[in-house]
Enzyme design. Structure first.
Site, PDB file in Angstrom:
ATOM      1  N   SER A  13      -5.015   1.713  11.607  1.00 59.98           N
ATOM      2  CA  SER A  13      -5.497   3.033  12.002  1.00 59.98           C
ATOM      3  C   SER A  13      -6.001   3.809  10.779  1.00 59.98           C
ATOM      4  CB  SER A  13      -4.358   3.811  12.647  1.00 59.98           C
ATOM      5  OG  SER A  13      -3.295   3.928  11.722  1.00 59.98           O
ATOM      6  N   TYR A  44      -2.374   6.812  14.863  1.00 62.32           N
ATOM      7  CA  TYR A  44      -2.235   6.229  16.194  1.00 62.32           C
ATOM      8  C   TYR A  44      -0.807   6.420  16.729  1.00 62.32           C
ATOM      9  CZ  TYR A  44      -6.577   3.352  16.109  1.00 62.32           C
ATOM     10  OH  TYR A  44      -7.867   2.902  16.102  1.00 62.32           O
ATOM     11  N   GLY A  45       0.146   6.609  15.803  1.00 59.13           N
ATOM     12  CA  GLY A  45       1.568   6.525  16.134  1.00 59.13           C
ATOM     13  C   GLY A  45       2.071   7.480  17.198  1.00 59.13           C
ATOM     14  N   ASN A  76       1.517  -1.759  13.067  1.00 58.84           N
ATOM     15  CA  ASN A  76       2.570  -2.029  14.052  1.00 58.84           C
ATOM     16  C   ASN A  76       2.277  -1.336  15.377  1.00 58.84           C
ATOM     17  OD1 ASN A  76       5.118  -3.434  12.692  1.00 58.84           O
ATOM     18  ND2 ASN A  76       4.077  -2.176  11.172  1.00 58.84           N
ATOM     19  N   THR A  77       1.733  -0.127  15.300  1.00 57.61           N
ATOM     20  CA  THR A  77       1.479   0.632  16.520  1.00 57.61           C
ATOM     21  C   THR A  77       0.452  -0.095  17.385  1.00 57.61           C
ATOM     22  OG1 THR A  77       1.877   2.594  15.176  1.00 57.61           O
ATOM     23  CG2 THR A  77       0.956   2.949  17.364  1.00 57.61           C
ATOM     24  N   GLU A 160      -0.704   9.753   4.609  1.00 59.70           N
ATOM     25  CA  GLU A 160      -2.165   9.917   4.748  1.00 59.70           C
ATOM     26  C   GLU A 160      -2.654  11.138   3.965  1.00 59.70           C
ATOM     27  OE1 GLU A 160      -4.828   8.459   7.062  1.00 59.70           O
ATOM     28  OE2 GLU A 160      -3.557   6.697   6.921  1.00 59.70           O
ATOM     29  N   HIS A 196       2.284   1.910   6.633  1.00 61.26           N
ATOM     30  CA  HIS A 196       2.167   3.033   5.692  1.00 61.26           C
ATOM     31  C   HIS A 196       3.432   3.212   4.845  1.00 61.26           C
ATOM     32  CE1 HIS A 196      -1.271   4.249   8.108  1.00 61.26           C
ATOM     33  NE2 HIS A 196      -1.494   5.268   7.304  1.00 61.26           N
TER      34      HIS A 196
HETATM   35  N1  DGL Z   1       0.204   1.928   9.936  1.00 62.98           N
HETATM   36  C1  DGL Z   1       0.457   2.035  11.330  1.00 62.98           C
HETATM   37  C2  DGL Z   1       1.648   1.167  11.711  1.00 62.98           C
HETATM   38  O1  DGL Z   1       1.939   0.177  11.054  1.00 62.98           O
HETATM   39  C3  DGL Z   1       0.720   3.400  11.903  1.00 62.98           C
HETATM   40  C4  DGL Z   1      -0.107   4.498  11.467  1.00 62.98           C
HETATM   41  C5  DGL Z   1      -0.425   5.500  12.525  1.00 62.98           C
HETATM   42  O2  DGL Z   1       0.451   6.183  13.067  1.00 62.98           O
HETATM   43  O3  DGL Z   1      -1.603   5.587  12.763  1.00 62.98           O
HETATM   44  O4  DGL Z   1       2.311   1.448  12.690  1.00 62.98           O
END
Ligand code: DGL
Length: 275
Positions: A13, A44-45, A76-77, A160, A196
């Protein structure tokens, strides 16, 4: 971009997937890679299943248009909320010979071997935690393992926005680490189940007892991809190996370049795309 290349696509994301790409490139430097961060729509979370699925599918289609036969969702999301639908429902009609892989499966295959007490903690986004993907997948491999999750909705915005090393981050890191410790007696292994979070690992370790080990996914996912390509020579043969890397973002390219180096560990040049 050189259109003759068949690179490995790496998606997140935003910036987090670069912590995974760094380890994949370290393990397999000869291959060609394209990274895409959907920064314009991150995080995205905290988004719904439908939205994460729709965004991720758009990005996967873009990777295929660029000639990537293999895409790793280094998020992961997206792995929790979109991967299965894309693999089962979309891929057969889109590009049946292409593959999309995630980061949850390689991690859950291994995690039970890392814990001596049989108790692990999962730190992740709200979306990943509410999908229950980790407990469900871990149960398939390690049914006796006790798994405790903690959602950390402020951590991705802190990272971020380049606030991951500041004092402000201490509050939110301590809050969620203590909440996890409070519900998980005997915990000896904590997984950073968001790409992240490695940028917060120094702070997270500070609030964890010294006997608790902190696990990042990058090297686990990289080792699993090496193994996957050994088991799938038909895919390995399709991937080109000229050592090229391209970086794309859906938001401002100069902004991306400034932030990305701290995740990737080296300076990069990026281009903006519109989806
Ligand atoms: N880096 C994303 C993950 O591994 C999540 C980032 C997001 O919330 O966009 O879940």
């Amino acid at each position: 971009m050189n259109t003759k290349l068949a690179p490995i696509g790496v998606f997140d994301s935003g910036y987090g997937g670069l912590t995974v790409m760094k380890e994949i490139v370290r393990a397999m430097p000869a291959y060609d890679y394209i990274y895409l961060g959907d920064n314009a729509r991150a995080p995205y979370g905290t988004r719904s299943f439908d939205t994460v699925y729709r965004y991720t599918l758009e990005c996967v289609k873009w990777f295929f248009q660029q000639g990537c036969p293999l895409v790793v969702l280094a998020c992961n999301t997206a792995s929790a909320k979109a991967l299965r639908s894309i693999q089962q429902n979309d891929l057969p009609g889109l590009a049946p010979e292409n593959r999309v892989l995630g980061v949850i499966r390689p991690t859950t295959e291994l995690i039970g071997r890392l814990s001596k007490t049989g108790t692990v903690g999962i730190l992740a986004t709200t979306g990943t935690v509410s999908s229950n993907s980790y407990p469900i997948e871990i149960e398939k491999f390690y049914p006796a393992l006790k798994v405790y999750q903690e959602a950390c909705p402020m951590w991705v915005p802190l990272v971020e926005n380049n606030e991951y090393s500041g004092e402000g981050a201490d509050f939110f890191v301590r809050k969620h680490v203590q909440a996890l410790l409070g519900k998980a007696p005997g915990l000896d292994t904590v997984l950073l189940a968001c790409t992240h979070y490695p940028l917060l690992s120094e702070k997270i370790s500070r609030f964890l007892p010294s006997e608790v080990q902190l696990i990042s996914q990058g090297s686990i996912v990289a080792a699993s991809l090496v193994d996957y390509l050994k088991r799938h020579p038909e895919m390995n043969q399709r991937l080109t190996q000229t050592g090229t890397r391209y970086f794309f973002t859906t938001d401002d390219a100069r902004d991306f370049e400034q932030h990305a180096s701290m995740f990737y560990g080296a300076p990069i040049q990026a281009e903006k795309i519109d989806l």
